[in-house]
Design an enzyme around this catalytic site. Structure first.
Site, PDB file in Angstrom:
ATOM      1  N   SER A  42      -7.003   5.084   3.855  1.00 52.66           N
ATOM      2  CA  SER A  42      -6.209   4.968   5.018  1.00 52.66           C
ATOM      3  C   SER A  42      -5.442   6.389   5.400  1.00 52.66           C
ATOM      4  CB  SER A  42      -5.094   3.922   4.936  1.00 52.66           C
ATOM      5  OG  SER A  42      -4.429   3.796   3.793  1.00 52.66           O
ATOM      6  N   HIS A  87       2.837   4.882   4.626  1.00 49.29           N
ATOM      7  CA  HIS A  87       1.973   5.692   5.012  1.00 49.29           C
ATOM      8  C   HIS A  87       2.428   6.874   5.720  1.00 49.29           C
ATOM      9  CE1 HIS A  87      -1.003   2.460   4.274  1.00 49.29           C
ATOM     10  NE2 HIS A  87      -1.989   3.197   4.488  1.00 49.29           N
TER      11      HIS A  87
END
Length: 267
Positions: free
Chosen positions: A41, A248
């Site tokens: 990711s 993230h």
């Protein structure tokens, strides 16, 4: 000086300058590269928005560092098969097939899911300091025992399928700036999480170097932009409305952190 000698000197000077510029150009110019991006990711760009419609649950973002490289450098060809949630096994089974003998540049960010980044952060948020420290320690033990071999398998697969490619292995940012006032996790938990990330990055760097690949270390460039820092945050904090983007990089983190480091190492 006679005109013929002037012409000769001018031609010689032009040839000399041309040779100098030729030496300054990299042996393999970026514009001619056939570039393939692999990974999880952090490589696909979860948290950076502007996802491509074709990527589905893999959530490949046009703001991710591979896509930014494609936009700015414009290699001869570009393909990203990076996918949210990917492990080293997923790369071997589902991503290496994108490589070929004509591939000249490969990037990869992988390893975090093999040691359970997401599960660790869930434990730390929901269950407190003792459980958090224990979860990170278990992950560190797992990383030391298993991650070098798993990474070696991936890297060997890359070399087999793309033997002529330059390979850049891109690491992970450390999540927290320590020593600041910060709500949420305890200082002990934050320090332990950072310790675990540093260990994983160091294992990845060692494995990449052993494979003859380059390591792009993003840790220092994220300093001042981490969670609990006073600067612009380049990482998403815990987001209960969209759990998947938590921890993230933001679009700014991809553009200001990941991309310049990768660009510098990739050439």
């Amino acid at each position: 000086m006679r005109k013929s000698r002037l012409v000769t000197l001018a031609v010689s000077l032009a040839a000399s300058v041309g040779a100098t510029f030729a030496l300054a150009v990299p042996a393999q110019a970026a514009a001619t590269d056939r570039y393939v991006a692999l990974g999880d990711s952090y490589a696909s760009g979860v948290g950076a928005d502007n996802y491509t419609s074709e990527s589905g649950a893999c959530q490949r973002s046009n703001n991710a560092y591979p896509a930014l490289y494609n936009t700015n450098i414009r290699p001869a060809s570009y393909r990203s098969v990076a996918c949210s949630g990917a492990t080293t096994t997923d790369v071997i089974n589902n991503q290496l097939s994108a490589l070929s003998s004509t591939t000249t540049l490969v990037s990869i960010t992988i390893g975090g899911n093999d040691v359970g980044f997401a599960n660790i952060m869930t434990t730390c948020v929901l269950y407190g300091e003792t459980e958090c420290v224990a979860a990170v320690q278990a992950a560190e033990n797992k990383a030391r025992a298993e991650l070098p071999g798993k990474l070696a398998n991936v890297y060997n697969g890359i070399k087999t399928r793309a033997p002529s490619a330059r390979v850049v292995v891109v690491g992970y940012p450390v999540f927290y700036q320590l020593g600041t006032f910060c709500v949420g996790l305890s200082a002990t938990s934050r320090a332990k999480i950072n310790e675990g990330i540093n260990l994983v990055d160091d294992i990845i760097r060692t494995a990449a170097t052993s494979a003859g690949f380059k390591f792009a270390d993003v840790r220092s460039i994220f300093v001042g932009h981490q969670l609990c820092s006073y600067g612009e945050k380049w990482l998403h904090a815990l987001n209960y409305l969209n759990i998947g983007i938590s921890y993230h990089p933001t679009a700014a983190g991809q553009a200001g952190g990941y991309y310049p480091v990768f660009r510098s190492v990739a050439g």
